[in-house]
Design a protein around this motif. Structure first.
Motif, PDB file in Angstrom:
ATOM      1  N   TYR A  24       0.856  -1.200   0.000  1.00 21.01           N
ATOM      2  CA  TYR A  24       0.000   0.000   0.000  1.00 21.01           C
ATOM      3  C   TYR A  24       0.895   1.254   0.000  1.00 21.01           C
ATOM      4  O   TYR A  24       0.617   2.220  -0.696  1.00 21.01           O
ATOM      5  N   PHE A  25       1.982   1.197   0.771  1.00 20.43           N
ATOM      6  CA  PHE A  25       2.875   2.361   0.862  1.00 20.43           C
ATOM      7  C   PHE A  25       3.899   2.408  -0.269  1.00 20.43           C
ATOM      8  O   PHE A  25       4.341   3.476  -0.657  1.00 20.43           O
ATOM      9  N   THR A  26       4.307   1.232  -0.766  1.00 15.40           N
ATOM     10  CA  THR A  26       5.355   1.239  -1.793  1.00 15.40           C
ATOM     11  C   THR A  26       4.780   1.270  -3.209  1.00 15.40           C
ATOM     12  O   THR A  26       5.508   1.597  -4.143  1.00 15.40           O
ATOM     13  N   ALA A  27       3.528   0.877  -3.383  1.00 16.14           N
ATOM     14  CA  ALA A  27       2.978   0.841  -4.739  1.00 16.14           C
ATOM     15  C   ALA A  27       1.686   1.647  -4.874  1.00 16.14           C
ATOM     16  O   ALA A  27       1.560   2.484  -5.771  1.00 16.14           O
ATOM     17  N   TYR A  28       0.736   1.401  -3.938  1.00 13.28           N
ATOM     18  CA  TYR A  28      -0.584   2.012  -4.103  1.00 13.28           C
ATOM     19  C   TYR A  28      -0.532   3.543  -3.956  1.00 13.28           C
ATOM     20  O   TYR A  28      -0.950   4.276  -4.853  1.00 13.28           O
ATOM     21  N   ILE A  29      -0.002   4.020  -2.823  1.00  9.99           N
ATOM     22  CA  ILE A  29       0.026   5.481  -2.610  1.00  9.99           C
ATOM     23  C   ILE A  29       0.874   6.171  -3.696  1.00  9.99           C
ATOM     24  O   ILE A  29       0.437   7.168  -4.278  1.00  9.99           O
ATOM     25  N   PRO A  30       2.088   5.635  -4.002  1.00 15.43           N
ATOM     26  CA  PRO A  30       2.858   6.281  -5.073  1.00 15.43           C
ATOM     27  C   PRO A  30       2.076   6.326  -6.392  1.00 15.43           C
ATOM     28  O   PRO A  30       2.083   7.351  -7.080  1.00 15.43           O
ATOM     29  N   ALA A  31       1.363   5.234  -6.720  1.00  7.05           N
ATOM     30  CA  ALA A  31       0.607   5.229  -7.984  1.00  7.05           C
ATOM     31  C   ALA A  31      -0.523   6.255  -7.929  1.00  7.05           C
ATOM     32  O   ALA A  31      -0.799   6.934  -8.920  1.00  7.05           O
ATOM     33  N   LEU A  32      -1.150   6.375  -6.762  1.00 10.73           N
ATOM     34  CA  LEU A  32      -2.250   7.332  -6.602  1.00 10.73           C
ATOM     35  C   LEU A  32      -1.752   8.765  -6.797  1.00 10.73           C
ATOM     36  O   LEU A  32      -2.343   9.561  -7.536  1.00 10.73           O
ATOM     37  N   VAL A  33      -0.632   9.073  -6.122  1.00 12.77           N
ATOM     38  CA  VAL A  33      -0.082  10.433  -6.218  1.00 12.77           C
ATOM     39  C   VAL A  33       0.443  10.685  -7.630  1.00 12.77           C
ATOM     40  O   VAL A  33       0.253  11.753  -8.216  1.00 12.77           O
ATOM     41  N   GLN A  34       1.087   9.640  -8.190  1.00  8.41           N
ATOM     42  CA  GLN A  34       1.637   9.810  -9.542  1.00  8.41           C
ATOM     43  C   GLN A  34       0.524  10.068 -10.560  1.00  8.41           C
ATOM     44  O   GLN A  34       0.688  10.860 -11.495  1.00  8.41           O
ATOM     45  N   THR A  35      -0.604   9.408 -10.345  1.00 11.65           N
ATOM     46  CA  THR A  35      -1.733   9.603 -11.259  1.00 11.65           C
ATOM     47  C   THR A  35      -2.143  11.075 -11.281  1.00 11.65           C
ATOM     48  O   THR A  35      -2.411  11.643 -12.348  1.00 11.65           O
ATOM     49  N   HIS A  74      -8.409  -2.542  -5.904  1.00 11.99           N
ATOM     50  CA  HIS A  74      -8.998  -3.526  -4.983  1.00 11.99           C
ATOM     51  C   HIS A  74      -8.003  -3.916  -3.898  1.00 11.99           C
ATOM     52  O   HIS A  74      -8.325  -3.962  -2.720  1.00 11.99           O
ATOM     53  N   SER A  75      -6.769  -4.182  -4.342  1.00 18.04           N
ATOM     54  CA  SER A  75      -5.786  -4.599  -3.333  1.00 18.04           C
ATOM     55  C   SER A  75      -5.492  -3.454  -2.364  1.00 18.04           C
ATOM     56  O   SER A  75      -5.201  -3.683  -1.185  1.00 18.04           O
ATOM     57  N   GLY A  76      -5.596  -2.199  -2.870  1.00 16.34           N
ATOM     58  CA  GLY A  76      -5.404  -1.051  -1.985  1.00 16.34           C
ATOM     59  C   GLY A  76      -6.480  -1.018  -0.902  1.00 16.34           C
ATOM     60  O   GLY A  76      -6.196  -0.786   0.276  1.00 16.34           O
ATOM     61  N   MET A  77      -7.724  -1.295  -1.309  1.00 16.66           N
ATOM     62  CA  MET A  77      -8.834  -1.283  -0.345  1.00 16.66           C
ATOM     63  C   MET A  77      -8.664  -2.429   0.665  1.00 16.66           C
ATOM     64  O   MET A  77      -8.926  -2.271   1.852  1.00 16.66           O
ATOM     65  N   VAL A  78      -8.218  -3.566   0.160  1.00 17.33           N
ATOM     66  CA  VAL A  78      -7.998  -4.702   1.054  1.00 17.33           C
ATOM     67  C   VAL A  78      -6.855  -4.385   2.024  1.00 17.33           C
ATOM     68  O   VAL A  78      -6.920  -4.707   3.217  1.00 17.33           O
ATOM     69  N   ALA A  79      -5.827  -3.692   1.495  1.00 21.38           N
ATOM     70  CA  ALA A  79      -4.702  -3.309   2.360  1.00 21.38           C
ATOM     71  C   ALA A  79      -5.197  -2.397   3.482  1.00 21.38           C
ATOM     72  O   ALA A  79      -4.784  -2.541   4.639  1.00 21.38           O
ATOM     73  N   ILE A  80      -6.100  -1.488   3.155  1.00 18.73           N
ATOM     74  CA  ILE A  80      -6.646  -0.585   4.183  1.00 18.73           C
ATOM     75  C   ILE A  80      -7.360  -1.416   5.250  1.00 18.73           C
ATOM     76  O   ILE A  80      -7.179  -1.219   6.455  1.00 18.73           O
ATOM     77  N   LYS A  81      -8.132  -2.391   4.798  1.00 14.80           N
ATOM     78  CA  LYS A  81      -8.889  -3.239   5.737  1.00 14.80           C
ATOM     79  C   LYS A  81      -7.910  -4.027   6.638  1.00 14.80           C
ATOM     80  O   LYS A  81      -8.076  -4.086   7.855  1.00 14.80           O
ATOM     81  N   GLN A  82      -6.890  -4.596   5.987  1.00  6.98           N
ATOM     82  CA  GLN A  82      -5.926  -5.395   6.760  1.00  6.98           C
ATOM     83  C   GLN A  82      -5.136  -4.496   7.717  1.00  6.98           C
ATOM     84  O   GLN A  82      -4.863  -4.879   8.851  1.00  6.98           O
ATOM     85  N   GLY A  83      -4.771  -3.313   7.208  1.00  9.11           N
ATOM     86  CA  GLY A  83      -4.010  -2.373   8.039  1.00  9.11           C
ATOM     87  C   GLY A  83      -4.812  -1.974   9.271  1.00  9.11           C
ATOM     88  O   GLY A  83      -4.270  -1.872  10.375  1.00  9.11           O
ATOM     89  N   LYS A  84      -6.124  -1.774   9.092  1.00  6.42           N
ATOM     90  CA  LYS A  84      -6.961  -1.395  10.237  1.00  6.42           C
ATOM     91  C   LYS A  84      -7.060  -2.549  11.221  1.00  6.42           C
ATOM     92  O   LYS A  84      -7.070  -2.341  12.435  1.00  6.42           O
ATOM     93  N   ALA A  85      -7.134  -3.771  10.683  1.00 11.61           N
ATOM     94  CA  ALA A  85      -7.193  -4.937  11.580  1.00 11.61           C
ATOM     95  C   ALA A  85      -5.896  -5.056  12.376  1.00 11.61           C
ATOM     96  O   ALA A  85      -5.911  -5.341  13.584  1.00 11.61           O
ATOM     97  N   ILE A  86      -4.769  -4.802  11.710  1.00 12.28           N
ATOM     98  CA  ILE A  86      -3.472  -4.843  12.417  1.00 12.28           C
ATOM     99  C   ILE A  86      -3.447  -3.745  13.482  1.00 12.28           C
ATOM    100  O   ILE A  86      -3.044  -3.962  14.620  1.00 12.28           O
ATOM    101  N   ASP A  87      -3.918  -2.559  13.085  1.00 10.99           N
ATOM    102  CA  ASP A  87      -3.937  -1.437  14.026  1.00 10.99           C
ATOM    103  C   ASP A  87      -4.801  -1.759  15.246  1.00 10.99           C
ATOM    104  O   ASP A  87      -4.433  -1.426  16.374  1.00 10.99           O
ATOM    105  N   ASP A  88      -5.940  -2.432  15.013  1.00 12.30           N
ATOM    106  CA  ASP A  88      -6.816  -2.814  16.138  1.00 12.30           C
ATOM    107  C   ASP A  88      -6.049  -3.680  17.133  1.00 12.30           C
ATOM    108  O   ASP A  88      -6.148  -3.489  18.349  1.00 12.30           O
TER     109      ASP A  88
END
Ligand SMILES: Nc1ncnc2c1ncn2[C@@H]1O[C@H](COP(=O)(O)OP(=O)(O)OP(=O)(O)O)[C@@H](O)[C@H]1O
Length: 626
Positions: free
Chosen positions: A136-147, A304-318
């Protein structure tokens, strides 16, 4: 799109993600610029008229080669630096996240044995979950910002060639997310459903495997296999659903991209310069356009994988938050003998304690058989464990302990007995800190147990349960799981005390192999090994919770004597169904339906002829000499 919660995860570096986006954008710009440069160069070499917009491309070979070399170098360098930044970020974040997750499980301050999430989910989060959050940090966010940055690049590259084409491509870029929006929610739902199914199948499989023997005995293994096969098929189907959803999104994205490009080329043909220059302009728009859309197309694929990463990240954070919640206990008293002593001197016996002492002094055979609301076995001034109006209610509302009052000495052997379900393990759970949230008082060394951190409680107590885990490894590694380096002499002495010397000799020494779950030991040997492990810790308090339930009669007597002897140095609390195990205990607490029904010495309780005596009578026919 960007989750604030994930930004606070261990190892997360938003700055590094933004740097990646910038590097990738610069690299993409260099790559895109190579196209008009190459087209202009080829056009000139063919003698074609070059559009005005490409007049900046040098005609002479020297500067042209320098420009092409420079752009390739920029592309290469940005790619290399981006790879380095990405690898560093992935490595650091992967390690930090995994470590934080594992610490949250093995943290000595953790008060609950219960992980809060199934082991399968934890395993998934610490492997795939961590990977997904890292990407999410190495691919998704960079791709989002790059877009977003590519909009600027698009204008910079296409505006001089054809303003209308530039506008069309920009509109295409902005509308691309809208095109996939209607099905995006559904796709994400399917992907999250797949994760849930993945966990469910995993948990079911693990439980079925653990209970395989029982399933076979009851002829239920085929049914389980069928159920599992059905669930796995459901998992396969939903996985195909995820892939189909991703494909649908990509197809929609491609429709928008290629429609935009066709329109942009058409606009260049209609409005641009005439003649061969128009052909070259169209080539620039078409080829550069494909490259300009590439990051956004990649983003659609990753959505999709970005959204799943958010879900997993929140579960880890919990999980991590829950750990922080269990930290930060108030400063607890020292666990040294000195500090315990000083705490004890500060805690003068209060009215209720005196009442309880009186109650015990006055207890005779008759009074012992009555409700023993309070029991004082401390005998001297040094403090062991005390309970005052101790009440415990499980989260489901069941009140397992009611108004317990007792004082236990700092040293001695105390039996905690009572019928099944009377509350013995609940009391042990409160003492060890495994259960929290009691009402009333429960103190050790004069300090409320709820004020002590798990680490402090672990320092004070050794809890040995009959169901304790035996690790795959050796006898030595089981006796010394923390690798404290006990001498062979110490290990052999502990084994001797529990009657395992013969076993060690027959297996070939302390480094003899132990199978998973202690499979090559008998049930009684496993329990005796757990007790030997506990003895090595030399703690001020020992709690043996049905620690000898599988031990044979011969060794049971040895262990009962061992507990008596251990009571000379520590406070030993023996929880057992078998009353013979506490025959020589200094005192006994007898629980009935969560209340302290009787207390006193073994003989005293027998003479009282109450519930304890009745239970003993029932068991006596199986015990020698009674
Ligand atoms: N997690 C729980 N939630 C709700 N009730 C519970 C829970 N654990 C135990 N109980 C209930 O609390 C009561 C006391 O249970 P506990 O395990 O302390 O009894 P025990 O005396 O140790 O029994 P045994 O000798 O059979 O191990 C029982 O009625 C039990 O059903």
């Amino acid at each position: 799109m960007i989750s604030k919660r994930l930004l606070h995860l261990p190892g997360a570096r938003m700055g590094a993600s933004l740097l990646l986006a910038l590097l990738q954008t610069i690299g993409a710009l260099a790559e895109v610029l190579l196209l008009p440069v190459a087209i202009a160069a080829v056009g000139r070499s063919l003698g074609l008229a070059v559009p005005h917009a490409l007049a900046w491309v040098p005609g002479r070979p020297g500067p042209l080669a320098a420009l092409i070399g420079g752009l390739i170098l920029v592309r290469f360098l940005t790619q290399a630096v981006a790879r380095f930044v990405s690898a560093r970020l992935a490595d650091g974040m992967g390690k930090a996240l995994s470590q934080a997750l594992y610490l949250s499980v093995f943290d000595p301050n953790r008060q609950e044995d219960d992980l809060g999430v199934p082991a399968q989910t934890l395993a998934r989060l610490s492997t795939e979950g961590v990977k997904s959050v890292v990407s999410y940090f190495t691919a998704y966010i960079p791709a989002l910002v790059q877009t977003a940055l590519m909009l600027v690049v698009t204008l910079a590259v296409l505006l001089p060639v054809s303003p209308l084409a530039a506008a069309i491509v920009v509109i295409g870029m902005v509308s691309l997310p809208l095109a996939s929006k209607p099905t995006m929610g559904e796709n994400i739902k399917v992907q999250l459903g797949q994760l849930r199914k993945y966990d469910k199948v995993g948990v079911h499989f693990e439980h079925a495997l653990r209970g395989l023997n029982t399933l076979k005995i009851f002829g239920a293994d085929q049914r389980q296999a069928d159920d599992l096969a059905e669930e796995s098929e459901g998992f396969r189907r939903i996985t195909m659903g995820v892939l189909a959803g991703q494909l649908r999104s990509l197809i929609k994205a491609d429709v928008v991209i290629y429609t935009s490009l066709i329109l942009a080329v058409a606009a260049t043909v209609l409005i641009g310069q005439g003649g061969p220059a128009r052909v070259l302009s169209c080539l620039v728009v078409a080829l550069a356009g494909v490259r300009l859309f590439a990051p956004e197309r990649q983003l659609v694929y990753m959505m999709h994988s970005g959204m799943v990463a958010i879900k997993q990240g929140k579960a880890i954070d919990d999980i991590l938050q829950a750990r922080q919640g269990s930290d930060g206990k108030s400063a607890a008293p020292g666990t040294t003998a000195e500090s315990r002593k000083s705490t004890g001197s500060e805690t003068a016996p209060d009215a209720s304690l005196e009442t309880s002492e009186e109650a015990v002094r006055e207890s005779d055979s008759e009074s012992a058989s009555k409700q023993a609301d309070q029991a004082d076995m401390s005998g001297d001034d040094s403090l062991g464990i005390s309970a005052r109006d101790l009440t415990y209610t499980y989260p489901d509302g069941f009140q397992a302990l009611t108004d317990l009052n007792f004082n236990l000495p700092a040293k001695g052997h105390v039996g905690l007995v009572g019928a099944s379900g009377s509350g013995k393990s609940t009391l042990a759970g409160l003492l060890s800190g495994r259960l929290q949230g009691y009402a009333g008082e429960l103190t050790i060394g004069g300090c409320q147990i709820c004020d002590l951190s798990r680490e402090e409680l672990v320092g004070l107590q050794t809890v040995v349960r009959g169901t304790d885990h035996i690790f795959t490894g050796t006898i030595r590694s089981n006796l010394d799981p923390a690798g404290l380096g006990y001498s062979d002499w110490e290990l052999l002495d502990a084994l001797d005390q529990v009657g395992l010397t013969g076993l060690v000799q027959s297996k070939g020494g302390l480094d003899a192999h132990i199978d998973p779950e202690g499979g090559n030991l008998s049930g009684g040997q496993r329990q005796r090994l757990s007790i030997a492990r506990g003895l090595l810790r030399r703690s001020p308090v020992y709690i043996f919770d049905e620690a000898t339930s599988a031990v044979d009669r011969e060794h049971d007597a040895t262990l009962a004597a061992l507990m008596d002897a251990l009571g000379k140095e520590s406070l030993v609390l023996t929880i057992t169904h078998r009353l013979a195990g506490v025959r020589n205990a200094d005192s006994i607490l007898f629980l009935q339906e969560g209340r302290l029904a009787e207390s006193g010495g073994f003989r005293e309780l027998l003479d009282a002829g109450g519930g304890f005596a009745a239970q003993w009578k029932e068991q006596a026919q199986y015990e020698d000499g009674e």
